[in-house]
Design a protein around this motif. Sequence first.
Motif, mmCIF file in Angstrom:
data_model
loop_
_atom_site.group_PDB
_atom_site.id
_atom_site.type_symbol
_atom_site.label_atom_id
_atom_site.label_comp_id
_atom_site.label_asym_id
_atom_site.label_seq_id
_atom_site.Cartn_x
_atom_site.Cartn_y
_atom_site.Cartn_z
ATOM 1 N N ILE A 7 -49.561 6.532 -47.724
ATOM 2 C CA ILE A 7 -49.239 5.160 -48.120
ATOM 3 C C ILE A 7 -48.013 5.138 -49.014
ATOM 4 C CG2 ILE A 7 -50.073 3.165 -49.429
ATOM 5 C CD1 ILE A 7 -52.910 3.912 -48.480
ATOM 6 N N GLN A 8 -47.934 6.057 -49.974
ATOM 7 C CA GLN A 8 -46.806 6.084 -50.884
ATOM 8 C C GLN A 8 -45.488 6.365 -50.167
ATOM 9 O OE1 GLN A 8 -48.130 9.047 -53.684
ATOM 10 N NE2 GLN A 8 -49.158 7.541 -55.012
ATOM 11 N N SER A 9 -45.560 7.105 -49.055
ATOM 12 C CA SER A 9 -44.354 7.429 -48.287
ATOM 13 C C SER A 9 -44.132 6.474 -47.125
ATOM 14 C CB SER A 9 -44.440 8.866 -47.758
ATOM 15 O OG SER A 9 -45.463 8.986 -46.770
ATOM 16 N N ASN A 10 -44.960 5.432 -47.037
ATOM 17 C CA ASN A 10 -44.885 4.457 -45.926
ATOM 18 C C ASN A 10 -44.997 5.160 -44.573
ATOM 19 O OD1 ASN A 10 -44.708 1.831 -44.853
ATOM 20 N ND2 ASN A 10 -42.491 1.987 -44.602
ATOM 21 N N GLY A 11 -45.871 6.148 -44.506
ATOM 22 C CA GLY A 11 -46.127 6.824 -43.257
ATOM 23 C C GLY A 11 -45.167 7.935 -42.896
ATOM 24 N N GLU A 12 -44.228 8.224 -43.784
ATOM 25 C CA GLU A 12 -43.257 9.280 -43.481
ATOM 26 C C GLU A 12 -43.843 10.665 -43.714
ATOM 27 O OE1 GLU A 12 -40.319 8.920 -42.030
ATOM 28 O OE2 GLU A 12 -40.847 6.787 -41.877
ATOM 29 N N GLY B 50 -49.500 -3.961 -39.290
ATOM 30 C CA GLY B 50 -50.317 -3.291 -40.286
ATOM 31 C C GLY B 50 -51.252 -2.284 -39.657
ATOM 32 N N TYR B 51 -52.003 -1.607 -40.499
ATOM 33 C CA TYR B 51 -52.969 -0.607 -40.037
ATOM 34 C C TYR B 51 -54.064 -0.488 -41.077
ATOM 35 C CZ TYR B 51 -54.961 4.027 -39.063
ATOM 36 O OH TYR B 51 -55.813 5.067 -38.811
ATOM 37 N N LYS C 15 -46.715 4.950 -35.041
ATOM 38 C CA LYS C 15 -45.276 5.043 -35.284
ATOM 39 C C LYS C 15 -44.504 5.174 -33.978
ATOM 40 C CE LYS C 15 -43.775 7.619 -38.613
ATOM 41 N NZ LYS C 15 -43.560 8.798 -39.496
ATOM 42 N N LYS D 18 -50.845 9.885 -50.191
ATOM 43 C CA LYS D 18 -49.464 10.308 -49.946
ATOM 44 C C LYS D 18 -48.866 9.580 -48.752
ATOM 45 C CE LYS D 18 -50.378 14.686 -49.655
ATOM 46 N NZ LYS D 18 -50.162 16.155 -49.470
#
Length: 217
Positions: free
Chosen positions: A209-214, A159-160, A147, A207
């Motif tokens: 992935i669902q938060s897009n890394g946040e 991607g990762y 990030k 979690k």
Amino acid sequence: MNQHFVDAFTKGHYSAEVLQYMQNHDLMSSIQPNDLALIASHHNDFLAFSYYYTVALDHTKLTPNTPPNYYMRDASVPNPYLESSEWGWQIDALGFRNVLTKLSNETGLPIFPIENGIGIREESLNHEMIQDDERIAYHRDHIQALKDAVDEDGAHVVGYLGWGLIDIPSSKGDMNKRYGVVYVNRTNHDLKDLARIPKASFYWLQKVIQSNGEQLD
């Protein structure tokens, strides 16, 4: 990642430094007719690479005649400022950020880290969930580094991928060294019931992935 190899994939030619080295050391015979033309006709659309650890080199272990591809073999030394996994691989999230930024700047191509993870010796007793905090910390630090490479350095990362989703034999066919976020109930020689048991890192990664890394906590 060796920049000279990257040049061949991204620019379609070896650097002048590589070609001069080959000439000076009578290595040009290893290039077959039309090799350079073939390399020049193909260019990557993106650059993928694997990242697990960094290596420090001690220049005093090198001689003037040591070829560059032997540097890691002959001169690798532990970095006293980094922690290491039980397998001796040094954990360096900042190095991950540096590689992402460097490759993005120098190639101008999208960058895609396709392998990243830490091997840990683990055993699930009675199908209990493994609390793999060390793996969570490793991925948290490396995703944060990614990030930072994107948000602060401007790296173009598309991607990762962690290695891997489930425990599978490592490159040496060994189940003792586990990378997955899902435990596979088997050993090297005993298949047991092959049950798939999510580790704590599985629910953490879900979690993320669902938060897009946040959400990295």
